[in-house]
Design a protein around this motif. Structure first.
Motif, PDB file in Angstrom:
ATOM      1  N   ARG A 198     -81.632  13.696  51.774  1.00 35.37           N
ATOM      2  CA  ARG A 198     -82.667  13.332  52.747  1.00 35.37           C
ATOM      3  C   ARG A 198     -83.699  14.446  52.877  1.00 35.37           C
ATOM      4  O   ARG A 198     -84.904  14.179  52.990  1.00 35.37           O
ATOM      5  N   ALA A 199     -83.264  15.687  52.860  1.00 26.97           N
ATOM      6  CA  ALA A 199     -84.197  16.810  52.966  1.00 26.97           C
ATOM      7  C   ALA A 199     -85.193  16.799  51.809  1.00 26.97           C
ATOM      8  O   ALA A 199     -86.373  17.123  51.987  1.00 26.97           O
ATOM      9  N   ALA A 200     -84.739  16.416  50.642  1.00 25.50           N
ATOM     10  CA  ALA A 200     -85.601  16.421  49.458  1.00 25.50           C
ATOM     11  C   ALA A 200     -86.704  15.375  49.545  1.00 25.50           C
ATOM     12  O   ALA A 200     -87.722  15.480  48.842  1.00 25.50           O
ATOM     13  N   ARG A 201     -86.549  14.379  50.425  1.00 16.81           N
ATOM     14  CA  ARG A 201     -87.540  13.306  50.498  1.00 16.81           C
ATOM     15  C   ARG A 201     -88.717  13.638  51.415  1.00 16.81           C
ATOM     16  O   ARG A 201     -89.697  12.894  51.444  1.00 16.81           O
ATOM     17  N   PHE A 202     -88.642  14.748  52.152  1.00 13.74           N
ATOM     18  CA  PHE A 202     -89.758  15.116  53.017  1.00 13.74           C
ATOM     19  C   PHE A 202     -90.927  15.617  52.172  1.00 13.74           C
ATOM     20  O   PHE A 202     -90.751  16.396  51.237  1.00 13.74           O
ATOM     21  N   VAL A 203     -92.130  15.178  52.518  1.00 12.48           N
ATOM     22  CA  VAL A 203     -93.326  15.553  51.768  1.00 12.48           C
ATOM     23  C   VAL A 203     -93.829  16.933  52.181  1.00 12.48           C
ATOM     24  O   VAL A 203     -94.174  17.757  51.329  1.00 12.48           O
ATOM     25  N   PHE A 204     -93.835  17.200  53.498  1.00 12.32           N
ATOM     26  CA  PHE A 204     -94.412  18.441  54.006  1.00 12.32           C
ATOM     27  C   PHE A 204     -93.326  19.490  54.228  1.00 12.32           C
ATOM     28  O   PHE A 204     -92.270  19.190  54.822  1.00 12.32           O
ATOM     29  N   PRO A 205     -93.551  20.731  53.752  1.00  9.71           N
ATOM     30  CA  PRO A 205     -92.522  21.784  53.871  1.00  9.71           C
ATOM     31  C   PRO A 205     -92.057  22.026  55.302  1.00  9.71           C
ATOM     32  O   PRO A 205     -90.866  22.220  55.533  1.00  9.71           O
ATOM     33  N   ARG A 206     -92.981  22.007  56.284  1.00  9.77           N
ATOM     34  CA  ARG A 206     -92.572  22.277  57.661  1.00  9.77           C
ATOM     35  C   ARG A 206     -91.584  21.233  58.156  1.00  9.77           C
ATOM     36  O   ARG A 206     -90.589  21.561  58.815  1.00  9.77           O
ATOM     37  N   ASP A 207     -91.838  19.955  57.830  1.00 13.13           N
ATOM     38  CA  ASP A 207     -90.922  18.893  58.244  1.00 13.13           C
ATOM     39  C   ASP A 207     -89.560  19.057  57.571  1.00 13.13           C
ATOM     40  O   ASP A 207     -88.513  18.852  58.194  1.00 13.13           O
ATOM     41  N   ARG A 208     -89.570  19.441  56.288  1.00 10.34           N
ATOM     42  CA  ARG A 208     -88.314  19.648  55.576  1.00 10.34           C
ATOM     43  C   ARG A 208     -87.526  20.802  56.186  1.00 10.34           C
ATOM     44  O   ARG A 208     -86.314  20.711  56.395  1.00 10.34           O
ATOM     45  N   ALA A 231     -83.850  27.119  49.911  1.00 12.41           N
ATOM     46  CA  ALA A 231     -82.876  26.590  48.952  1.00 12.41           C
ATOM     47  C   ALA A 231     -81.456  26.950  49.369  1.00 12.41           C
ATOM     48  O   ALA A 231     -80.538  26.134  49.279  1.00 12.41           O
ATOM     49  N   GLY A 232     -81.284  28.185  49.872  1.00 14.22           N
ATOM     50  CA  GLY A 232     -79.960  28.598  50.326  1.00 14.22           C
ATOM     51  C   GLY A 232     -79.510  27.818  51.533  1.00 14.22           C
ATOM     52  O   GLY A 232     -78.335  27.459  51.657  1.00 14.22           O
ATOM     53  N   ASP A 233     -80.443  27.531  52.455  1.00 14.91           N
ATOM     54  CA  ASP A 233     -80.095  26.757  53.642  1.00 14.91           C
ATOM     55  C   ASP A 233     -79.748  25.320  53.268  1.00 14.91           C
ATOM     56  O   ASP A 233     -78.801  24.738  53.819  1.00 14.91           O
ATOM     57  N   VAL A 234     -80.507  24.720  52.361  1.00 14.42           N
ATOM     58  CA  VAL A 234     -80.235  23.351  51.937  1.00 14.42           C
ATOM     59  C   VAL A 234     -78.854  23.252  51.308  1.00 14.42           C
ATOM     60  O   VAL A 234     -78.115  22.281  51.528  1.00 14.42           O
ATOM     61  N   ALA A 235     -78.460  24.276  50.557  1.00 14.53           N
ATOM     62  CA  ALA A 235     -77.152  24.266  49.891  1.00 14.53           C
ATOM     63  C   ALA A 235     -75.993  24.255  50.878  1.00 14.53           C
ATOM     64  O   ALA A 235     -74.870  23.900  50.516  1.00 14.53           O
ATOM     65  N   ARG A 236     -76.259  24.630  52.127  1.00 14.03           N
ATOM     66  CA  ARG A 236     -75.204  24.656  53.146  1.00 14.03           C
ATOM     67  C   ARG A 236     -75.052  23.308  53.850  1.00 14.03           C
ATOM     68  O   ARG A 236     -74.226  23.171  54.747  1.00 14.03           O
ATOM     69  N   LEU A 237     -75.850  22.323  53.461  1.00 13.81           N
ATOM     70  CA  LEU A 237     -75.746  20.985  54.026  1.00 13.81           C
ATOM     71  C   LEU A 237     -74.869  20.095  53.156  1.00 13.81           C
ATOM     72  O   LEU A 237     -74.540  20.443  52.017  1.00 13.81           O
TER      73      LEU A 237
END
Length: 245
Positions: free
Chosen positions: A46-56, A33-39
């Motif tokens: 776009r990150a939120a649309r990934f189904v699998f955690p590894r891909d996200r 969550a912290g890394d996503v907030a830096r985007l």
């Protein structure tokens, strides 16, 4: 998440600066969550649309690397290799073209492109040009028929003939990924996305570099493309379509 280091590559094919990112540890559990907030907001969506955690997680790691590289190029970071745990500067705001290709409104002449596959990512940056990069981790296919089916959907007839003349299955797989990355890089340089049938772009499979001519909206376009070998099972290509003399 362990944020990977970003390594500047010494080669500059077609005048394009390249950075390689290793995403091998990006799937580790951590502060996603912290890394996503830096985007940027667009990257977060776009990150939120990934189904699998590894891909996200790999997407987030690759795009954090892109942010760092662009800050570096614009003079806000250190050159060369970026430390794995160095702070990422403020998120950049991207705009997108008609087919979704991002650019920086504040630096309209700065072109950049990102590609990631499995544990690897490749970033390219150039001035006054439209560029595309592609990286693919080679995987074995279940049968030669699968390879031929893929080639039929994206290769020209001449490229399919080149593939058919392969001496061994390994040679065929190598040629397939060479052609695939070259074609993807060219399409990304054109900025057309999938609106242009890849079978209309002849890149060839055996020569490490070449010039591709494409008719786009009734106007001829010339693209230069170079293949890169980044490992035994990692294929890549860089393409450049100049927008100025």
């Amino acid at each position: 998440m362990h944020t990977p280091g970003v390594l500047s590559l010494p080669q500059r094919p077609l005048g394009v600066r390249l950075w390689r990112v290793r995403l091998g540890n990006a799937a580790d559990a951590g502060d996603l969550a912290g890394d996503v907030a830096r985007l940027s907001p667009e990257e977060q969506a776009r990150a939120a649309r990934f189904v699998f955690p590894r891909d996200r997680q790999r997407y987030v790691a690759a795009h954090l690397a892109l942010q760092r590289v662009l800050h570096e190029v614009m003079g806000e970071g250190e050159a060369g290799e970026v430390a794995a745990h160095s702070p990422v500067p403020r998120p950049l705001a991207f705009a997108t073209g008609p087919h979704g290709k991002p650019h920086l409104p504040q630096r309209p002449r700065l072109a950049f492109n990102l590609s990631h596959s499995g544990e690897h990512a490749l970033i390219g940056v150039a001035e006054q040009a439209d560029i595309g990069v592609d990286i693919e981790c080679r995987r074995p296919l279940s049968a030669r028929t699968e390879l031929d089916d893929l080639a039929e959907r994206c290769f020209t007839h001449a490229e399919q003939d080149e593939l058919a003349r392969s001496a061994t299955p390994e040679d065929a797989l190598d040629l397939f990924y060479t052609g695939w990355t070259r074609k993807e890089a060219c399409l990304k340089a054109l900025g057309t996305g999938l609106s242009l049938d890849p079978r209309e772009v002849h890149v060839g499979l055996r020569h490490p570099s070449g010039c591709v001519e494409v008719a786009l909206h009734g106007r001829p376009q010339r693209i230069h493309v170079v293949s890169l070998q980044l490992g035994d099972a990692v294929h890549a290509a860089v393409a450049r379509c100049d927008t100025s003399a």
